[in-house]
Write a protein that holds these residues in place. Structure first.
Motif, short mmCIF file in Angstrom:
data_model
loop_
_atom_site.label_atom_id
_atom_site.label_comp_id
_atom_site.label_asym_id
_atom_site.label_seq_id
_atom_site.Cartn_x
_atom_site.Cartn_y
_atom_site.Cartn_z
N SER A 1 0.97 -1.08 0.01
CA SER A 1 -0.05 0.12 0.06
C SER A 1 0.93 1.28 0.09
O SER A 1 1.59 1.42 0.81
CB SER A 1 -1.19 -0.10 1.17
OG SER A 1 -1.60 1.40 1.40
N ILE A 2 0.71 2.15 -1.07
CA ILE A 2 1.42 3.11 -0.90
C ILE A 2 1.33 4.17 0.11
O ILE A 2 2.22 4.70 0.61
CB ILE A 2 1.15 4.03 -2.57
CG1 ILE A 2 1.71 3.12 -3.76
CG2 ILE A 2 1.90 5.32 -2.37
CD1 ILE A 2 1.56 3.47 -5.16
N GLU A 3 -0.08 4.38 0.53
CA GLU A 3 -0.31 5.30 1.64
C GLU A 3 0.39 4.81 2.80
O GLU A 3 1.02 5.54 3.48
CB GLU A 3 -1.81 5.18 1.71
CG GLU A 3 -2.12 6.30 2.77
CD GLU A 3 -3.79 6.35 2.79
OE1 GLU A 3 -4.35 6.90 3.82
OE2 GLU A 3 -4.54 5.93 1.70
N GLU A 4 0.44 3.44 2.93
CA GLU A 4 1.19 2.98 4.23
C GLU A 4 2.53 3.14 4.21
O GLU A 4 3.31 3.28 5.13
CB GLU A 4 0.55 1.73 4.66
CG GLU A 4 -0.83 1.36 5.01
CD GLU A 4 -1.14 -0.09 5.17
OE1 GLU A 4 -0.20 -1.10 4.86
OE2 GLU A 4 -2.24 -0.53 5.39
N ALA A 5 3.00 2.86 2.94
CA ALA A 5 4.41 2.93 2.92
C ALA A 5 5.09 4.33 3.11
O ALA A 5 6.02 4.57 3.54
CB ALA A 5 4.90 2.54 1.38
#
Length: 512
Positions: free
Chosen positions: A354-358
């Protein structure tokens, strides 16, 4: 020559090389992230990598740390062991080296002075720098127009002040042709110029002006020059900082020829604290920035904005930034969460994470990256471990910086200012000549008034000439006649005789 610059390792165990292709490096980029997440080091490694590839670089050094590009890293540094470990992990053969740096400073204290003329800056950027209203900007445009028509070079702030003073003194005549000019508007601009001078900008305007070719040099080994602008003190005048950097972009756009899609950029420009360019900026200037950003890539110039949040960049400009390095963003408030979500949406998805989590979880020296691939298509996002720098982390000492500045061959060209005849001197000379002519005319008028007074107070001239001898003779004869008459009268006896003698002699002398 390599086709790209190595930024770090991504993918599984960070073993996949993440490279920014030189062919697409002029498609601009974004380096974002919260304070302390490693943006400065990322700029440092990219600037040196571009230099090694033969691409000149211009970078603003806000904190002073980027001066470390001028010295090689050392094995004695406390981070040497972690750096070597990271290099091995991402497949990098790390060798310490310095970059060929040139230091610049608007005030000439930490590098060669950077100067531009008032005419080169132009009324639009000066209005932004002076924070002028629309009406005041109109007056400034009139000043520039008249200076151009009358051959009055506007080089420094003294020229601009003199031009505005002349405009105020002659506003009645000028307003008929160019529009209304109020003393209040002229005074407001003069006050803004004074404030700009108090911020230390007086030394920036003048000659010799910066020549762009001196930013685009390549040394004997084929490495591009790394031009470092000392911006730590400049940040105390944010409008001056932002306006200068945009002026530099505009000059590059206007002067460089079209090159299409080169194999590598002609110059790469790193703009730190990019939000300052857009905070409180009029829409007309934002539109100008967008135009330059869109078209300057065809001149072979790549622009990389460095800021905390992608939301700091207007959407139309953000959409043109193809190469992206996103360091961590912290989501402590509702606004932070919104910015985090928006940042994630601008990256090409990767099904493995997940880009947002990363973006929220990456550590210092780590980032989510996406670089343009073949045909300019955005690459799949990767969690990337940024490579360690080959140059020193941290600033140079004052002595080290001074030695580099002293050894530069640009010193004789830029270090000494030039003050040639321009608008200030020309208008001052005109004023002195006008004052001398007025004094001469006043003296002539006073002399004429004195002569007039003397004429009016003198005896009126009748035009008839009177002989002095005649006048005296007449007076003498009258006196003699009277005396003779009196003598005869005394000798005669009787009233009648006396009366007869007096009448005869008096009539005789009067007739004469």
């Amino acid at each position: 020559m390599t086709d790209g610059i190595f930024v770090g390792g991504g993918g599984t165990d960070y073993a996949e090389a993440q490279e920014l292709l030189l062919k697409y490096a002029n498609r601009h980029g974004l380096i974002a992230g919260a304070t302390g997440t490693g943006k400065t080091v990322t700029v440092q490694i990219m600037a040196q990598a571009f230099s090694d590839a033969g691409v000149p670089v211009f970078v603003s050094d806000v904190k002073g740390d980027l001066s470390g590009l001028g010295a090689a890293g050392a094995e004695t540094h406390k981070l040497h062991a972690p750096f070597m470990e990271r290099a091995q992990r991402i497949g990098l053969d790390l060798t310490y080296s310095a970059a060929p740096v040139t230091f610049w400073d608007l005030w000439g204290q930490q590098g060669h002075p950077v100067r531009a003329t008032v005419a080169e800056m132009g009324p639009l950027l000066l209005s932004r720098m002076l924070d002028l209203s629309e009406v005041q900007e109109g007056v400034l445009n009139i000043a520039f127009r008249i200076a151009d028509e009358q051959g009055l070079p506007l080089l420094d702030l003294a020229d601009l002040r003199s031009m505005l003073a002349w405009l105020g003194e002659n506003r009645s005549e000028v307003s008929l042709q160019y529009g209304n000019i109020s003393p209040a508007s002229v005074g407001a601009i003069q006050r803004s110029i004074l404030m700009l001078e108090n911020e230390g900008a007086a030394g920036f305007f003048g000659e010799p002006a910066l020549e762009l070719r001196d930013l685009m040099r390549v040394d004997d080994t084929g490495r591009g020059a790394v031009n470092i602008l000392a911006s730590d003190k400049l940040m105390q005048a944010p409008r001056l900082y932002a306006t200068f950097l945009f002026w530099l972009l505009s000059e590059l756009f206007e002067e460089l020829p079209e090159v299409g899609d080169p194999d590598k950029p002609k110059l790469v420009f790193f703009f730190d604290e990019a939000h300052l360019l857009f905070d409180g900026t009029p829409k007309a200037l934002v539109d100008k920035v967008e135009q330059v950003a869109r078209l300057i890539r065809s001149k072979g110039v790549g622009v990389y904005f460095i800021t905390q949040h992608p939301a700091d960049i207007p959407e139309d400009i953000l959409g043109q930034l193809g190469n992206r390095i996103q360091h961590a963003l912290r989501a402590f408030t509702a606004r932070d969460k919104k910015n985090l979500k928006l940042a994630a949406e601008t990256y090409r998805e990767n099904p493995t994470f997940s880009i947002e989590e990363a973006i929220r979880e990456v550590g210092v020296g780590e980032a989510v990256t996406s670089f343009l691939e073949k045909k300019g298509v955005p690459g799949v996002s990767q969690r990337t471990l940024i490579r360690p720098p080959a140059s020193r982390i941290g600033p140079l000492t004052v002595a080290e910086r001074g030695a580099i500045v002293a050894s530069s061959d640009l010193g004789p060209k830029y270090d000494k200012p030039i003050d040639r005849e321009s608008a200030h001197e020309i208008l001052t000379k005109r004023a002195e000549q006008a004052a001398a002519a007025a004094a001469k005319a006043e003296a002539a008028e006073e002399e004429a008034e004195v002569q007039e007074r003397e004429y009016r107070t003198a005896r009126r001239y009748t035009g008839a000439r009177v002989s002095r001898s005649t006048s005296r003779k007449s007076t003498s004869d009258e006196g003699f006649g009277e005396a003779l008459t009196e003598a005869l009268v005394k000798e005669l006896k009787g009233t009648t005789g006396r009366r007869i003698v007096r009448g005869i002699l008096g009539g005789l002398f009067k007739a004469k």
